[in-house]
Design a protein around this motif. Structure first.
Motif, mmCIF file in Angstrom:
data_model
loop_
_atom_site.group_PDB
_atom_site.id
_atom_site.type_symbol
_atom_site.label_atom_id
_atom_site.label_comp_id
_atom_site.label_asym_id
_atom_site.label_seq_id
_atom_site.Cartn_x
_atom_site.Cartn_y
_atom_site.Cartn_z
ATOM 1 N N LEU A 119 -29.753 -4.006 -10.841
ATOM 2 C CA LEU A 119 -28.947 -4.343 -9.518
ATOM 3 C C LEU A 119 -27.330 -3.975 -9.398
ATOM 4 N N ALA A 120 -26.641 -4.188 -10.570
ATOM 5 C CA ALA A 120 -25.496 -3.665 -10.691
ATOM 6 C C ALA A 120 -25.331 -2.150 -10.624
ATOM 7 N N MET A 121 -26.343 -1.493 -11.385
ATOM 8 C CA MET A 121 -26.292 -0.121 -11.153
ATOM 9 C C MET A 121 -26.668 0.642 -9.748
ATOM 10 N N THR A 122 -27.688 -0.390 -9.170
ATOM 11 C CA THR A 122 -27.809 -0.001 -7.699
ATOM 12 C C THR A 122 -26.631 0.198 -7.047
ATOM 13 N N LEU A 123 -25.851 -1.152 -6.910
ATOM 14 C CA LEU A 123 -24.895 -1.364 -6.001
ATOM 15 C C LEU A 123 -23.744 -0.134 -6.153
ATOM 16 N N ARG A 124 -23.463 0.086 -7.571
ATOM 17 C CA ARG A 124 -22.536 1.197 -8.086
ATOM 18 C C ARG A 124 -22.898 2.475 -7.470
ATOM 19 N N ASP A 125 -24.169 2.724 -7.431
ATOM 20 C CA ASP A 125 -24.765 4.106 -6.914
ATOM 21 C C ASP A 125 -24.605 4.162 -5.429
ATOM 22 N N GLU A 126 -24.651 3.021 -4.869
ATOM 23 C CA GLU A 126 -24.311 3.001 -3.298
ATOM 24 C C GLU A 126 -22.998 2.867 -2.991
ATOM 25 N N ASP A 127 -22.141 3.042 -3.777
ATOM 26 C CA ASP A 127 -20.717 2.808 -3.656
ATOM 27 C C ASP A 127 -20.303 1.605 -3.002
ATOM 28 N N ARG A 128 -21.055 0.450 -3.431
ATOM 29 C CA ARG A 128 -20.887 -0.830 -2.899
ATOM 30 C C ARG A 128 -19.802 -1.607 -4.050
ATOM 31 N N PHE A 129 -19.350 -2.659 -3.449
ATOM 32 C CA PHE A 129 -18.466 -3.563 -4.546
ATOM 33 C C PHE A 129 -19.471 -4.127 -5.667
ATOM 34 N N LEU A 130 -18.861 -4.371 -6.649
ATOM 35 C CA LEU A 130 -19.619 -4.800 -7.877
ATOM 36 C C LEU A 130 -19.408 -6.305 -8.250
ATOM 37 N N PRO A 131 -20.067 -6.936 -9.033
ATOM 38 C CA PRO A 131 -19.862 -8.493 -9.102
ATOM 39 C C PRO A 131 -18.546 -8.292 -10.195
ATOM 40 N N GLY A 132 -17.797 -9.445 -10.407
ATOM 41 C CA GLY A 132 -16.900 -9.353 -11.035
ATOM 42 C C GLY A 132 -17.089 -9.320 -12.797
ATOM 43 N N ARG A 133 -18.286 -10.007 -12.975
ATOM 44 C CA ARG A 133 -18.804 -10.075 -14.612
ATOM 45 C C ARG A 133 -20.329 -10.038 -14.538
ATOM 46 N N LEU A 134 -20.889 -9.575 -15.664
ATOM 47 C CA LEU A 134 -22.131 -9.466 -15.885
ATOM 48 C C LEU A 134 -22.583 -10.628 -16.927
ATOM 49 N N ILE A 135 -23.287 -11.620 -17.080
ATOM 50 C CA ILE A 135 -23.730 -12.207 -18.396
ATOM 51 C C ILE A 135 -25.250 -12.034 -18.450
ATOM 52 N N LEU A 136 -25.461 -11.543 -19.774
ATOM 53 C CA LEU A 136 -26.640 -11.043 -20.171
ATOM 54 C C LEU A 136 -27.288 -11.893 -21.343
ATOM 55 N N TYR A 137 -28.477 -12.636 -21.010
ATOM 56 C CA TYR A 137 -28.988 -13.481 -22.194
ATOM 57 C C TYR A 137 -30.184 -12.664 -22.817
ATOM 58 N N SER A 138 -30.032 -12.231 -23.886
ATOM 59 C CA SER A 138 -31.260 -11.576 -24.476
ATOM 60 C C SER A 138 -31.688 -10.510 -23.565
ATOM 61 N N PRO A 139 -31.004 -9.621 -22.963
ATOM 62 C CA PRO A 139 -31.699 -8.857 -21.951
ATOM 63 C C PRO A 139 -32.587 -7.659 -22.481
#
Length: 317
Positions: free
Chosen positions: A177-197
């Motif tokens: 989701l974060a990579m998709t938002l970035r590729d669409e030039d949209r604003f990104l979330p402030g932080r990513l929290i990943l548990y055992s991704p």
């Protein structure tokens, strides 16, 4: 002085023994749950048992008290707000993508970690029940994640005030989701929290072999089965399935927590390396003697991990 030191030492030893017994009990329960299903089969009856096992796991580690549960639907997709009853930080929210290999998991399962995050951070947490494979293969889950993100934007949240979290396959989904938002030039979330991704669907990491007999939850056959259900007959090294091999530049500061005893350990270690090479601030925490998404369970280490999430979040200022 000596007496106090002795009492403190005895208390510490007793605490460690209790924690060890709790760990052994949880691991035994995990093995019992997973032995009831056929992890490498996506046949309807086996899949039904796997999904039931996920629900049982959610009940086994029932969420803590002190939060409100506010379910609703968005265009037919089940969602819920989880809020601390003591009041919450109205400046920020968490969007949480649940795990389950893209083939299982529901709001009941998601409520456990959502409640823990809400309690630790003081933030409201939005959970959503995305469509599952094999009935709904890629890109259904990503479409649902985007719908949940867009819902938050329509509610007036600023993208940078959102913490995007996910465990296991939900960690994969959060990254996508974060990579998709970035590729669409949209604003990104402030932080990513990943548990055992789950970052590498090719299952090429060393830990698939080194942790094979240590992991009480996952096995390679399960990984192979769920990836085929989610994205059949495809190249799993493509970034939309394995974000580890994608362009990681420009992603938000990221906290990764992983257990030392899980086959997905390499997925986290290599992700941290990739983020560092891409210039993305990243904190990697590898927790000794623990397993896949241990944060769900009633363990001292799980509470400590949530405290670390709270600290990481509030670095946002």
């Amino acid at each position: 002085m000596y007496k106090n030191s002795l009492i403190s030492s005895t208390h510490s030893e007793n605490t460690e023994k209790v924690n060890a017994k709790m760990t052994e009990a949880v691991m035994a329960a995990l093995k019992a749950i997973h032995s009831a299903a056929s992890p490498d089969s996506m046949e309807p009856e086996d899949l039904k048992r796997q999904r039931l096992g996920q629900e049982v796991l959610g009940r086994l580690v029932s969420p803590p008290i002190g939060f409100s549960w506010e379910p609703f639907t968005l265009d037919g997709m089940p969602m819920a707000w989880v809020r601390p009853e003591r009041g919450h930080d109205r400046r920020r929210a968490i969007l949480y993508c649940h795990g389950g290999g893209y083939t299982s998991g529901n709001l009941g399962y998601a409520r456990v970690l959502a409640a823990k995050m809400a309690g630790a951070t003081g933030c409201a947490v939005l959970v959503f029940q995305y469509r599952l494979a094999p009935e709904h293969p890629y890109p259904a889950a990503l479409e649902d994640a985007r719908a949940a993100w867009d819902y938050l934007m329509r509610q007036g949240w600023g993208a940078r005030d959102i913490l995007l979290a996910g465990d296991s396959a939900g960690g994969n989904l959060a990254l996508e989701l974060a990579m998709t938002l970035r590729d669409e030039d949209r604003f990104l979330p402030g932080r990513l929290i990943l548990y055992s991704p789950w970052t590498d669907m090719t299952a090429s990491g060393d830990s698939y072999e080194s942790c094979r007999d240590l992991d009480p939850m996952l096995c390679a056959d399960y990984i192979h089965a769920v990836r085929s259900a989610y994205a059949p007959n495809t190249d799993w090294s493509r970034p939309e399935f394995s974000p580890l091999f994608g362009d990681l530049r420009g992603l938000p500061p990221t906290l990764i927590q992983v257990g030392e005893r899980e086959i997905l350990l390499s997925d986290s270690l290599r992700l941290q390396e990739g983020l560092a090479q891409a210039g993305v601030p990243c904190v990697l925490e590898c927790w000794k003697d623990l397993w896949h998404v241990f944060q769900m369970f009633p363990l001292k280490s799980a509470s400590e991990a949530m405290e670390h999430v709270e600290h990481f979040l509030h670095q946002m200022g």
